[in-house]
Design an enzyme around this catalytic site. Sequence first.
Site, mmCIF file in Angstrom:
data_model
loop_
_atom_site.group_PDB
_atom_site.id
_atom_site.type_symbol
_atom_site.label_atom_id
_atom_site.label_comp_id
_atom_site.label_asym_id
_atom_site.label_seq_id
_atom_site.Cartn_x
_atom_site.Cartn_y
_atom_site.Cartn_z
ATOM 1 N N SER A 148 7.134 -4.980 7.550
ATOM 2 C CA SER A 148 6.678 -5.935 8.581
ATOM 3 C C SER A 148 7.506 -7.218 8.611
ATOM 4 C CB SER A 148 5.209 -6.275 8.342
ATOM 5 O OG SER A 148 4.475 -5.095 8.186
ATOM 6 N N ARG B 267 0.833 -1.216 0.000
ATOM 7 C CA ARG B 267 0.000 0.000 0.000
ATOM 8 C C ARG B 267 0.854 1.248 0.000
ATOM 9 N NH1 ARG B 267 -4.418 1.195 4.227
ATOM 10 N NH2 ARG B 267 -2.802 0.579 5.689
ATOM 11 N N ASP C 80 4.856 -3.212 11.189
ATOM 12 C CA ASP C 80 3.391 -3.020 11.154
ATOM 13 C C ASP C 80 2.785 -3.055 12.552
ATOM 14 O OD1 ASP C 80 3.981 -5.714 11.413
ATOM 15 O OD2 ASP C 80 2.341 -6.407 10.147
#
Length: 917
Positions: A602, A539, A656
């Site tokens: 992450s 994203r 994350d």
Amino acid sequence: MFAVHLMAFYCSKLKEDQIKKVDRFLYHMRLSDETLLDIMARFQAEMQKGLGKDTNPTASVKMLPTFVRAIPDGSENGEFLSLDLGGSKFRVLKVQVSEEGKRNVQMESQFYPTPNEIIRGNGSELFDYVADCLANFMKTKGLKHKKLPLGLTFSFPCRQTKLEEGILLSWTKKFKARGVQGTDVVSCLTKAIRKHKDIDVDILALVNDTVGTMMTCAYDDPYCEVGVIIGTGTNACYMEDMSNIDLVEGDEGRMCINTEWGAFGDDGALEDIRTEFDRELDLGSLNPGKQLFEKMISGLYLGELVRIILLKMAKAGLLFSGEKSSALHTKGKIETRHVAAMEKYKEGLANTREILTDLGLEPSEADCIAVQHVCTIVSFRSANLCAAALAAILTRLRENKKLARLRTTVGMDGTVYKIHPQYPKRLHKVVRRLVPNCDVRFLLSESGSTKGAAMVTAVASRVQAQRKQIDEVLALFRLTREQLMDVQSKMRTEFEYGLKKDTHLMATVKMLPTYVCGMPDGTEKGKFLALDLGGTNFRVLLVKIRSGRRSVRMYNKIFAIPLEIMQGTGEELFDHIVQCIADFLDYMGLKGAQLPLGFTFSFPCRQTSIDKGTLIEWTKGFKATDCEGEDMVDMLREAIKRRNEFDLDIVAVVNDTVGTMMTCGYEDPNCEIGLIAGTGSNMCYMEEMRNIELVEGDEGKMCINTEWGAFGDNGCIDDIRTRYDKKVDEGSLNPGKQRYEKMTSGMYLGEIVRQILIDLTKQGLLFRGQISERLRTRGIFETKFLSQIESDRLALLQVRRILQQLGLDSTCEDSIVVKEVCGAVSRRAAQLYGAGLAAVVEKRRQDQGLEYLKITVGVDGTLYKLHPHFSRILQETVKELAPRCDVTLMLSEDGSGKGAALITAVAKRLQQAQKED
């Protein structure tokens, strides 16, 4: 020739006149299709009433749960005894069931009389007699040395709370033994059997004869899910969805319901179709006002109904020239077998003359024709009424299955159905007319309900044995409080190892400092770019933060990361990421803008500052080369330079989990922990600087990214790892690594379930032992299926559809087991999360020297969000293991991307403050 024609005309005119005469007299016994559809609707309403907890006490149709939950699947085998008590004879049966590749049943049986003094005497004498007959049979057949399971067919209304128990509600037919109503008939029989010290019998099942009929036929035809008896008495049973049975706990699967439809109309629901003949018959019966539907249908009463009608017609001068014999006045003189004989196709009239003559009457040809037609009307009405009630059951089955068209089989038994020449044909024809959307096969039960009782017992034995094996597998996933406390304690020990300089390198839980030292305070403002890389989707976000009112607006675009990029070179991966950033900036009209950037990455990284993160190792299926041991921020900067289109200020690289904590911390200042329960599994929290030996300084707090997915890589939780966990680990991209994550995260739970299903299928406990090719495919059972299958709103029919997508042809029982397996795997995952979280909240409480800690945990991840029970079990586990901590779980609505922007904003704020100092 003319004389012959004249004679034929006379005979046909005579027949026509007699039929019209009888039709006029028995006008109310002829039922139109419209009336039958109305009766069908009334019966449907009665069924619904009988199934409801609140309405059952007043329902005439009792809809009794039988606790028979499964029909034979062909794998039953063994030796079983069966008893059948309920008619004019009592039968003992030995049934040998064997697979041998095809369904094979061998039977030996013996009939014993049921004398009136026994069936109308004392209850204990009745059961002593039955036990004596059983002992005699076992002695005759050389079975005394064996311990055998037994099924009891008991053809009277009983309320059951389990398969091997039944409280007699009332005697029907001719039985009237005292002291039995309201007692458990299985206990009564067991007590009587125990008096025979030389036989060893275990009563596994109490079965109604109708249920026995259904089970007998289901052994030959798996589509059979209805049983009907039209004999001395009448009754029906069928397989009902558990979710519709208020009287029994549990919503899973199906259970056979013994309708006890003989009592339909006892509440007055059939008064408009009952005739004066029905009322007279009822008044003269052993149980006036009871079993009114049965009295219009069954073999015990059809002959008597015909006798009453003939007597009334004779009295009215319509038969026998008004003459009546003493036999015609005598109750029971016309039996149902006589009715069947009189209706025979060719010999019917001759039989009629003979039967009437035996009754002391002198019938004319016209009398014989009329009497034969009376029999036809009485037996046809019986078939019509049966058809209406059966059509109601078939409609319910179709609606339960949500089918436009139902294919099913009805198991049939009973003397009326078997011996009456026209009855079956009439019944079938009317049923098909009333339910044109049901394809019904009628299957005659060749061996009666006694074989059915043995089949119920065989199924119960099979289910019992299978249940034991399934429970043994599921038990591997049930964690005790002690085991969870042990996980909590070991996790706490690993935290300490990871924080200390001397033990950090050996620690499996790396406790990585993130250099995030502050939480949002509401003064943050500006435009920030955020990247979020942690799975197969990437994203890019533009985040606008306004100060004061804690207002955040976000714009984002999702890009796919193809597998060849995930597992290609590092340069290809970062060039792909920069291409996505360029597309996003173009899309937002920000091509030349200089923006601060936060990078949510992450994967386990070692950081030396907030904008430096060296990748320790890839997880979650990533394998890009030349990345491990490299600084991810530098690799991103290099890729931006290669593109040479824009200049971005990379302020922070964050995990994350940290982003999740920051997002929730923006809303709730009590939030000091971030938890991810999704594709991967991780947790971060704000640690006291004095406890972090890897970073200089003792003042304040810093966020620690635990990377707890690797907990257990040193073997410390091997005692709770199952053979299925080991199999999943061996087949993974990183064997021996991320063991805790492989027991808890979304990437692996479906695969654990798949391994269990394969094992259970190999053992013949699922899917008839047939493993589909799709089930053999790694990763085919996605974790989203667990969430769907465990949804409380999902009926088993939909579970079956999910399994069918995977090429698995499941029965209702298979679906229940699959649901249980999913539940066991996901419950353990939630409990392990809870144990890990309990370790960190207890640490925070003790570090702050508090008696009681109130803390918020920011949570994100598809497993937490989508699974119907995960969050509840997680919360319950934390509460149990950390009772002095009040833990609030707060769902991170906007994900880790917003968190990256907030960390960037906080870092900018702190940088500005340092400059000013």
